[in-house]
Design an enzyme around this catalytic site. Sequence first.
Site, short mmCIF file in Angstrom:
data_model
loop_
_atom_site.label_atom_id
_atom_site.label_comp_id
_atom_site.label_asym_id
_atom_site.label_seq_id
_atom_site.Cartn_x
_atom_site.Cartn_y
_atom_site.Cartn_z
N ASP A 103 -52.03 20.47 29.87
CA ASP A 103 -51.90 19.79 28.58
C ASP A 103 -53.26 19.36 28.05
O ASP A 103 -53.44 19.23 26.84
CB ASP A 103 -50.98 18.59 28.72
N ASN A 127 -51.91 17.72 33.72
CA ASN A 127 -50.70 18.53 33.57
C ASN A 127 -49.50 17.70 34.03
O ASN A 127 -49.63 16.55 34.43
CB ASN A 127 -50.81 19.82 34.39
#
Length: 369
Positions: free
Chosen positions: A252, A262
């Site tokens: 992310d 993440n």
Amino acid sequence: MSALSESPVVIDQVTVPRSLCYDRSLDTVWIINQTQLPYALEQVPLKSLEDCCHAIRSMQVRGAPLIGVTAAYGVYLALREDCCALEAAINELSKTRPTAVNLSWALQRCRNELSTVITEERAEQALALAQRLEAEDIAVCAGIGDQGLRLLEGLWQSRAESQERLNILTHCNAGALAAVDWGTALAVVYKAAAAELPVHVWVDETRPRNQGAALTCWELAQRKIPHTLIVDNVGGHLMQRGQVDVCLVGSDRTTRRGDVCNKIGTYLKALAAHDNDIPFYVALPVSSIDFACMDAHNDIPIEERSGSEVLTATGRNAAGELQQISLAPEATPASNYGFDITPARLVTGLITEKGVVSATESGIASLID
């Protein structure tokens, strides 16, 4: 309800609709409502800025690349109603999900490209920009798949004589549902399957929202790719037994130094992989790298979601009805962090559309045009 207007993806004669597309005839953005998967494939319209904010916040759409594209369409829908609403729309969308950097990346592109446009023409230009970001995302994710395929081909060549399949472990969902199409980590798997590599995927359930069980398994089943669902704590055991050849996850947000933010639980998989000498790759578009971020622990906001996601689960009962059940005593409090940080030292490499680079500041700097 309407089918997505853009041509769906056809893989091995299986039709897989895209996560998002714009229907020009209805001037409407259509998404797959991911909160209904795997039980129902529901496609819902986004007709306003409020619809887009709700879709992102409620995780009807999720995954860093898809969030960014959805936000760009949200800007268009806002400007369609009020051509002076650029900054208000950007501010509202920026509040929806704090961790994924593609959200701020897409909104900054909207600001940069639209703020100098004549006010009366902003809506038209915003639509063109959103469609461009949509097309870029598809091409970028396909490129990530191509780059990762080369890694898997090399890994398979080294193991083909001693085993029947290449075992890949994933965490969360980094597939076509996390992007407009293809995805990031699963794009590598899809390219490998198309190249007839004998892949098998160990799918972490990914508590508490079970994106692995609900979304990754659904995607892999649609494409007839061999896979097995496992609970989150099994990965280390499989690695110790030699049943995992490589770990593939998404991101992310990744810092300039290579630290990876993440889905919560990614860090533990990376630790287990490192302890068992198993390569741990992160697949991500360059747009998911925060080049301004050096200190992951202090500079990346870690989203904390409602404890109800931990305390309850939703599934289908014997009557075929969706039912929510409680998992803990009524008075039990719950903490629900959405993401964790995997330090760069545990990451074998970053798979991007521009190539595979080391998770180091110098490796990431090589991606800057």
